[in-house]
Scaffold this active site. Structure first.
Site, mmCIF file in Angstrom:
data_model
loop_
_atom_site.group_PDB
_atom_site.id
_atom_site.type_symbol
_atom_site.label_atom_id
_atom_site.label_comp_id
_atom_site.label_asym_id
_atom_site.label_seq_id
_atom_site.Cartn_x
_atom_site.Cartn_y
_atom_site.Cartn_z
ATOM 1 N N PHE A 123 51.575 51.251 26.007
ATOM 2 C CA PHE A 123 50.405 50.641 25.382
ATOM 3 C C PHE A 123 49.203 51.520 25.698
ATOM 4 O O PHE A 123 48.767 51.580 26.853
ATOM 5 C CB PHE A 123 50.260 49.237 25.984
ATOM 6 C CG PHE A 123 49.180 48.377 25.401
ATOM 7 C CD1 PHE A 123 49.390 47.685 24.208
ATOM 8 C CD2 PHE A 123 47.965 48.219 26.061
ATOM 9 C CE1 PHE A 123 48.403 46.849 23.687
ATOM 10 C CE2 PHE A 123 46.976 47.391 25.541
ATOM 11 C CZ PHE A 123 47.195 46.707 24.355
ATOM 12 N N THR A 126 43.442 52.226 27.314
ATOM 13 C CA THR A 126 42.463 52.771 28.253
ATOM 14 C C THR A 126 42.310 54.283 28.073
ATOM 15 O O THR A 126 43.286 54.991 27.815
ATOM 16 C CB THR A 126 42.918 52.467 29.697
ATOM 17 O OG1 THR A 126 43.084 51.062 29.831
ATOM 18 C CG2 THR A 126 41.914 52.964 30.724
ATOM 19 N N SER A 132 37.233 48.800 31.084
ATOM 20 C CA SER A 132 36.812 47.429 30.762
ATOM 21 C C SER A 132 36.172 47.371 29.381
ATOM 22 O O SER A 132 36.392 46.421 28.624
ATOM 23 C CB SER A 132 35.803 46.936 31.813
ATOM 24 O OG SER A 132 36.377 46.971 33.098
ATOM 25 N N HIS A 339 53.551 39.351 60.128
ATOM 26 C CA HIS A 339 54.396 40.396 60.709
ATOM 27 C C HIS A 339 53.706 41.175 61.840
ATOM 28 O O HIS A 339 54.344 42.022 62.467
ATOM 29 C CB HIS A 339 54.816 41.403 59.634
ATOM 30 C CG HIS A 339 55.884 40.903 58.714
ATOM 31 N ND1 HIS A 339 55.659 39.939 57.758
ATOM 32 C CD2 HIS A 339 57.197 41.231 58.595
ATOM 33 C CE1 HIS A 339 56.767 39.705 57.084
ATOM 34 N NE2 HIS A 339 57.727 40.465 57.583
ATOM 35 N N GLY A 341 51.918 43.974 63.818
ATOM 36 C CA GLY A 341 51.964 45.432 63.645
ATOM 37 C C GLY A 341 53.145 45.888 62.803
ATOM 38 O O GLY A 341 53.066 46.908 62.102
ATOM 39 N N GLU A 364 45.054 45.173 32.835
ATOM 40 C CA GLU A 364 45.007 44.137 31.788
ATOM 41 C C GLU A 364 43.738 43.296 31.927
ATOM 42 O O GLU A 364 43.741 42.091 31.704
ATOM 43 C CB GLU A 364 46.288 43.293 31.774
ATOM 44 C CG GLU A 364 47.514 44.171 31.548
ATOM 45 C CD GLU A 364 48.663 43.486 30.868
ATOM 46 O OE1 GLU A 364 48.473 42.415 30.263
ATOM 47 O OE2 GLU A 364 49.773 44.051 30.913
ATOM 48 N N THR A 366 40.124 43.510 34.603
ATOM 49 C CA THR A 366 39.873 43.256 36.028
ATOM 50 C C THR A 366 39.549 41.766 36.242
ATOM 51 O O THR A 366 39.294 41.030 35.283
ATOM 52 C CB THR A 366 38.663 44.091 36.518
ATOM 53 O OG1 THR A 366 37.503 43.642 35.806
ATOM 54 C CG2 THR A 366 38.873 45.583 36.287
HETATM 55 P P1 FAD Z 1 35.956 50.168 34.885
HETATM 56 O O1 FAD Z 1 35.960 49.490 33.580
HETATM 57 O O2 FAD Z 1 35.179 51.435 35.009
HETATM 58 O O3 FAD Z 1 35.437 49.128 35.968
HETATM 59 C C1 FAD Z 1 34.980 49.512 37.265
HETATM 60 C C2 FAD Z 1 34.429 48.267 37.965
HETATM 61 O O4 FAD Z 1 33.341 47.732 37.215
HETATM 62 C C3 FAD Z 1 35.467 47.137 38.046
HETATM 63 O O5 FAD Z 1 35.307 46.446 39.252
HETATM 64 C C4 FAD Z 1 35.093 46.217 36.897
HETATM 65 O O6 FAD Z 1 35.502 44.884 37.076
HETATM 66 C C5 FAD Z 1 33.578 46.369 36.894
HETATM 67 N N1 FAD Z 1 32.994 46.053 35.595
HETATM 68 C C6 FAD Z 1 33.110 46.751 34.429
HETATM 69 N N2 FAD Z 1 32.451 46.142 33.451
HETATM 70 C C7 FAD Z 1 31.931 45.002 33.975
HETATM 71 C C8 FAD Z 1 31.137 43.938 33.466
HETATM 72 N N3 FAD Z 1 30.788 43.869 32.169
HETATM 73 N N4 FAD Z 1 30.753 42.956 34.317
HETATM 74 C C9 FAD Z 1 31.122 42.979 35.627
HETATM 75 N N5 FAD Z 1 31.867 43.965 36.164
HETATM 76 C C10 FAD Z 1 32.271 44.960 35.345
HETATM 77 N N6 FAD Z 1 45.658 50.702 30.453
HETATM 78 C C11 FAD Z 1 46.331 50.749 29.264
HETATM 79 O O7 FAD Z 1 45.720 50.845 28.199
HETATM 80 N N7 FAD Z 1 47.703 50.696 29.253
HETATM 81 C C12 FAD Z 1 48.440 50.602 30.381
HETATM 82 O O8 FAD Z 1 49.685 50.547 30.315
HETATM 83 C C13 FAD Z 1 47.773 50.567 31.644
HETATM 84 N N8 FAD Z 1 48.471 50.551 32.819
HETATM 85 C C14 FAD Z 1 47.800 50.706 34.004
HETATM 86 C C15 FAD Z 1 48.533 50.894 35.188
HETATM 87 C C16 FAD Z 1 47.861 51.135 36.389
HETATM 88 C C17 FAD Z 1 48.649 51.372 37.624
HETATM 89 C C18 FAD Z 1 46.438 51.138 36.407
HETATM 90 C C19 FAD Z 1 45.681 51.400 37.685
HETATM 91 C C20 FAD Z 1 45.723 50.936 35.267
HETATM 92 C C21 FAD Z 1 46.385 50.729 34.047
HETATM 93 N N9 FAD Z 1 45.677 50.613 32.843
HETATM 94 C C22 FAD Z 1 46.342 50.623 31.636
HETATM 95 C C23 FAD Z 1 44.215 50.676 32.842
HETATM 96 C C24 FAD Z 1 43.544 49.397 33.305
HETATM 97 O O9 FAD Z 1 43.688 48.387 32.340
HETATM 98 C C25 FAD Z 1 42.074 49.743 33.611
HETATM 99 O O10 FAD Z 1 42.078 50.522 34.787
HETATM 100 C C26 FAD Z 1 41.220 48.507 33.776
HETATM 101 O O11 FAD Z 1 41.045 47.878 32.532
HETATM 102 C C27 FAD Z 1 39.855 48.815 34.378
HETATM 103 O O12 FAD Z 1 39.239 49.877 33.710
HETATM 104 P P2 FAD Z 1 38.625 51.093 34.563
HETATM 105 O O13 FAD Z 1 39.661 51.540 35.518
HETATM 106 O O14 FAD Z 1 38.077 52.083 33.608
HETATM 107 O O15 FAD Z 1 37.449 50.440 35.401
#
Ligand code: FAD
Length: 384
Positions: A123, A126, A132, A339, A341, A364, A366
């Site tokens: 999918f 991102t 986000s 658990h 240490g 999916e 935060t």
């Molecule tokens: P950012 O959007 O940059 O957010 C950084 C911080 O700011 C977070 O704490 C967030 O909550 C906060 N923030 C941002 N906007 C707001 C707001 N409006 N109000 C308050 N707080 C806010 N994506 C895919 O498309 N397909 C996948 O299969 C997929 N798999 C993943 C697997 C892993 C192991 C990981 C780590 C990520 C995966 N992702 C995938 C991406 C994931 O969905 C994003 O990392 C996630 O949506 C957050 O986006 P970002 O990392 O850019 O963080």
């Protein structure tokens, strides 16, 4: 909502439980260290029908209900979140979305292979610069001659990325700002110009193939567009609304594994002349995990029940995902505490559970984004 499982649901739960105990749990720690689950697991998941559980039978699926799906995701998540994620993405985010939005040709092309495990889906929403705020994505698909699009851009953190045969890709096809100009495409992963780089060194979910995808002049036929032009954001959001339910179910599995590990350790470890299970503050840690398991499971089952009855479920799904993911982190942390240490070394499962749980509050959507979704539903005012 009836909390009594049907005979069919009990049977699929038992199948998933036995499969997890036999084929997943004994290997999870080794896969974590090797940073890859054994790829043979994909065929086994397909053979059992888990990769097509909720897809209609006419397209190779099992035609099961969403409560059965949640039961399976909980069991797989109890064994290894990396394996659970393979199913949640390929079935939950990709195959189900093809079934919901695809035309007949697209369903016939992809669903039987996705359901059998012959093919995997990923999918691609991102991007390096947009997480986000997915509606601001910049990957672009430009209409070219010969009824095709040419796609350029990159995708980040894509689960199943290096293993997938098809990418459900979201790209900008119009000049409208934000989510209105986005369309969805089913892009074969071996398309010329599409390169994939595995992301190593993750805190958790180490067994899972997570990748960055780069698309350079990738030619995609117009017939690969999934859903109407400009409706890609709706396609993505509909997929994620259901996807959050399976993440929540996986989190119930993590919390259950934490409970089992904590109880077993507390019964065997002695301090102050008695098993630590007899110390009240250790019982408090275990009771807190137990409450989190039950509460997270009930919220998750509610989503499945609503979907199966054709009722709105998006806010309940965000609620379940928010609570269950935070609960899984809490539960794994409490199990580690039980658990002492020994929880800090990977001979015991608590550390891996905590590392795996941690991403559940990030992907999916935060926890902050789930709160904004729930807040918008309750107040009628959008904070986005
Ligand atoms: P950012 O959007 O940059 O957010 C950084 C911080 O700011 C977070 O704490 C967030 O909550 C906060 N923030 C941002 N906007 C707001 C707001 N409006 N109000 C308050 N707080 C806010 N994506 C895919 O498309 N397909 C996948 O299969 C997929 N798999 C993943 C697997 C892993 C192991 C990981 C780590 C990520 C995966 N992702 C995938 C991406 C994931 O969905 C994003 O990392 C996630 O949506 C957050 O986006 P970002 O990392 O850019 O963080």
């Amino acid at each position: 909502m009836n909390l009594e499982l049907s005979e069919e649901q009990t049977a699929v739960q038992r199948l998933a439980r036995e499969f997890t105990d036999r084929e997943i749990a004994p290997y999870a720690a080794a896969w974590d260290r090797a940073e890859s689950v054994d790829r043979a697991i994909v065929k086994k998941l397909g053979d059992l029908g888990f990769l097509g559980l909720t897809v209609p039978e006419e397209y190779g699926g099992s035609g099961g209900d969403h409560l059965s799906y949640v039961l399976v995701a909980e069991e797989l998540g109890r064994g290894d979140s990396s394996v659970r994620g393979i199913v949640s993405v390929s079935l939950g985010l990709v195959a189900k979305t093809v079934a919901a939005w695809g035309d007949e040709d697209q369903k016939r092309q992809w669903l039987p292979r996705l359901c059998s495990g012959e093919a995997l889906g990923c999918f691609g929403l991102t991007e390096p610069g947009t997480g986000s705020d997915a509606g601001a994505l910049t990957t672009r698909a430009v209409r070219a001659g010969g009824d095709a699009y040419v796609v350029n851009g990159s995708k980040m953190f894509i689960t199943n990325g290096t293993w997938a045969d098809v990418v459900l890709l979201f790209a900008r096809t119009g000049d409208e700002p934000g989510h209105r100009g986005i369309s969805a495409f089913l892009v074969p992963a071996d398309s010329p110009g599409l390169t994939r780089r595995e992301i190593r060194g993750k805190l958790g979910l180490r067994g899972q193939a997570t990748a960055e995808l780069v698309l350079e002049d990738v030619r995609v036929p117009a017939s690969a567009m999934l859903g109407p032009e400009g409706k890609g954001f709706s396609v993505a959001m509909s997929a994620l609304a259901k996807g959050r339910m399976s993440v929540a179910a996986g989190c119930v599995g993590i919390a259950r594994a934490a409970l089992e590990a904590a109880v077993s350790y507390a019964a065997g470890r002695e301090q102050f002349g008695k098993p630590i299970a007899r110390h009240q503050l250790v019982q408090e840690l275990i009771a807190d995990i137990s409450v989190d398991v039950d509460a997270a499971r009930l919220l998750t089952w509610r989503v499945a029940d609503l979907i199966d009855r054709g009722r709105p479920f998006a806010t309940e799904s965000a609620t379940a995902k928010l609570f269950a993911s935070e609960a899984a982190v809490r539960a794994a942390g409490n199990a580690l505490q039980v658990h002492g240490g020994y929880g800090y070394v990977d001979e015991y499962p608590a550390g891996k559970l905590l590392r795996d749980a941690r991403v559940m509050t990030l992907y999916e959507g935060t926890s902050q984004i789930q709160k904004l979704l729930i807040g918008r539903a309750r107040t009628g005012v959008s904070a986005f």
